[in-house]
Design an enzyme around this catalytic site. Structure first.
Site, mmCIF file in Angstrom:
data_model
loop_
_atom_site.group_PDB
_atom_site.id
_atom_site.type_symbol
_atom_site.label_atom_id
_atom_site.label_comp_id
_atom_site.label_asym_id
_atom_site.label_seq_id
_atom_site.Cartn_x
_atom_site.Cartn_y
_atom_site.Cartn_z
ATOM 1 N N ASP A 35 -6.441 -2.211 -3.288
ATOM 2 C CA ASP A 35 -6.735 -3.462 -3.923
ATOM 3 C C ASP A 35 -8.061 -4.050 -3.588
ATOM 4 O O ASP A 35 -8.645 -4.903 -4.316
ATOM 5 C CB ASP A 35 -5.598 -4.310 -4.089
ATOM 6 C CG ASP A 35 -4.086 -3.620 -4.481
ATOM 7 O OD1 ASP A 35 -4.211 -2.907 -5.294
ATOM 8 O OD2 ASP A 35 -3.163 -4.268 -3.927
ATOM 9 N N ARG A 66 -2.854 -5.848 -7.888
ATOM 10 C CA ARG A 66 -2.211 -7.071 -7.896
ATOM 11 C C ARG A 66 -2.815 -8.177 -8.581
ATOM 12 O O ARG A 66 -3.463 -8.033 -9.550
ATOM 13 C CB ARG A 66 -1.767 -7.281 -6.270
ATOM 14 C CG ARG A 66 -0.878 -6.061 -5.790
ATOM 15 C CD ARG A 66 -0.021 -6.391 -4.609
ATOM 16 N NE ARG A 66 0.722 -7.553 -4.885
ATOM 17 C CZ ARG A 66 2.114 -7.344 -5.489
ATOM 18 N NH1 ARG A 66 2.390 -6.359 -5.777
ATOM 19 N NH2 ARG A 66 2.725 -8.442 -5.675
HETATM 20 O O1 F6P Z 1 -1.287 -2.848 -3.250
HETATM 21 C C1 F6P Z 1 -1.250 -1.548 -3.607
HETATM 22 C C2 F6P Z 1 -0.503 -1.293 -4.950
HETATM 23 O O2 F6P Z 1 -0.760 -0.117 -5.398
HETATM 24 C C3 F6P Z 1 -0.847 -2.636 -5.875
HETATM 25 O O3 F6P Z 1 -2.025 -2.128 -6.668
HETATM 26 C C4 F6P Z 1 0.561 -2.384 -6.812
HETATM 27 O O4 F6P Z 1 0.789 -3.467 -7.354
HETATM 28 C C5 F6P Z 1 1.591 -2.085 -5.634
HETATM 29 O O5 F6P Z 1 0.796 -1.426 -4.747
HETATM 30 C C6 F6P Z 1 2.287 -0.826 -6.150
HETATM 31 O O6 F6P Z 1 3.470 -0.991 -5.322
HETATM 32 P P1 F6P Z 1 4.658 0.374 -5.363
HETATM 33 O O7 F6P Z 1 4.138 1.368 -4.700
HETATM 34 O O8 F6P Z 1 5.878 -0.650 -4.615
HETATM 35 O O9 F6P Z 1 5.268 0.661 -6.927
#
Ligand code: F6P
Length: 359
Positions: free
Chosen positions: A139, A183
């Protein structure tokens, strides 16, 4: 010296490069390195501490993911437990973690993670744990570093996807809405949107007006360009609107953001006589082989982390500043998010090239 290293939060391409550099730089000094598996779970939930010798980190720099495993749950200060009656509650297991760390004979922890992991590391540092942090996230939203590793790879993947969407979208004279990760920060959408020559880029930092988005599409139609690519950061929201959530989670973890792409597609469909499709690039942005930039940044951070341990520079995070790797107080980086500045030259450049931000 016995150093522990862990990876926490969502994975990011380049993690294995950091681990390799930590192991080899430590070995160079005659120190030993141990990996704690799955964040802190390897000390709290199962017997997951592994010796990392040079032979264990051979041939891993080009690999995505992390050889140590990771989790975005298992915050030791807000550890989720389920009682016999099914009630879920949080307990503070940080003292237990610190005791397990000391019992393992570790002299220092190198914690590789994003904002959540950084906060945990800072809270542990405040309780006396000798910790050095390496900032990681696709991010790119960590303060006090110009860039995090993983971001460049994610942007390359997203740009390639946008490139591929041009031909099919143009052939069908459609509007294509592409939802990207990030995010609450619009870095991935901004960098890949402008590099992939998207026509509209919606980022959290600039709340959008859907009528202005449609006006931008209409202006292209009037100019004889019968297709449009709309890049939407997952955290984008309309003026006065809320961030779109896939799941609200409690107990020591963060809510899952997502769904804005299909909402924007729906809103355009309701307002225009155009065929609209939407696609969520999702975790493809986190996978794959790290770019050269991310490998090198990861390797540099790993080496610098061991040098910071050698100097006793605990409670610090490494950052990229220009062409240098610097140490910054962890306290300056936690609890803050690095968002896209509205006067950034990239935003200005995008506007000059006719890209609409829906504002
Ligand atoms: O923080 C990295 C990220 O890939 C964000 O861009 C995204 O919102 C989140 O993690 C997704 O998380 P998860 O792997 O829990 O779906």
């Amino acid at each position: 010296m016995r150093i522990a290293v862990n990876t926490g939060g969502g994975d990011a391409p380049g993690l294995n490069a950091v681990i390799r550099a930590v192991v080899l730089a430590a070995h160079h000094r005659g120190w030993q390195v141990y990996g704690i598996q799955r964040g802190y779970e390897g000390l709290l939930a199962f017997n997951g501490v592994v010796r990392l010798a040079p032979e264990n980190v051979r041939g891993i720099v080009h690999l995505g993911g992390t050889i140590l495993g990771t989790t975005n749950q298992g915050n030791p200060f807000r550890y989720a437990v389920t009682d016999a009656d099914g009630t879920r509650r949080e307990v503070d297991r940080s003292d237990e973690l610190i005791a397990a760390f000391r019992a393992s004979g570790f002299d220092a922890l190198i914690a590789i993670g994003g904002d959540g992991s950084m906060q945990i590391a800072w809270d542990l540092a405040c309780k006396g744990l000798p910790v050095v942090c390496v900032p990681k996230t696709i991010d790119n939203d960590v303060e006090c570093t110009q860039q995090t590793f993983g971001f460049d790879t994610a942007v390359s993947t997203a740009t390639e996807a946008i490139d591929k969407l041009h031909s099919t979208t143009e052939s069908h004279q459609r509007v294509m809405v592409v939802e990207l990760m990030g995010r609450n920060a619009g870095w991935i959408a901004l960098h890949s949107g402008i590099s992939g020559t998207a026509h509209i880029v919606l980022i959290p930092e600039i709340p959008f007006d859907i009528d202005k988005v449609c006006a931008a599409i209409q202006a292209r139609e009037a100019a004889g360009k019968h297709y449009s690519i709309v890049v939407v950061a997952e955290g984008a929201r309309s003026v006065g609107g809320e961030v779109s959530l896939l799941e609200r989670r409690g107990t020591g973890t963060v809510d899952r953001i997502g769904g804005i792409g299909s909402r924007v597609a729906q809103m355009i469909t309701e307002r225009m006589d155009k065929e609209v499709r939407s696609i969520v690039l999702g975790h493809l942005q986190r996978g794959g082989s790290p770019t050269t930039f991310d490998r090198l940044l990861g390797l540099r951070f790993g080496g610098a982390a061991v040098r910071a341990v050698a100097d006793g520079a605990f409670g610090t995070m490494l950052g990229l500043a220009g062409t240098s790797i610097v140490r910054v107080p962890l306290a300056d980086a936690v609890g803050r998010q690095k968002l896209v500045p509205l006067d950034s030259d990239i935003v200005v450049t995008a506007r000059e090239q006719g890209i609409s931000f829906g504002d």
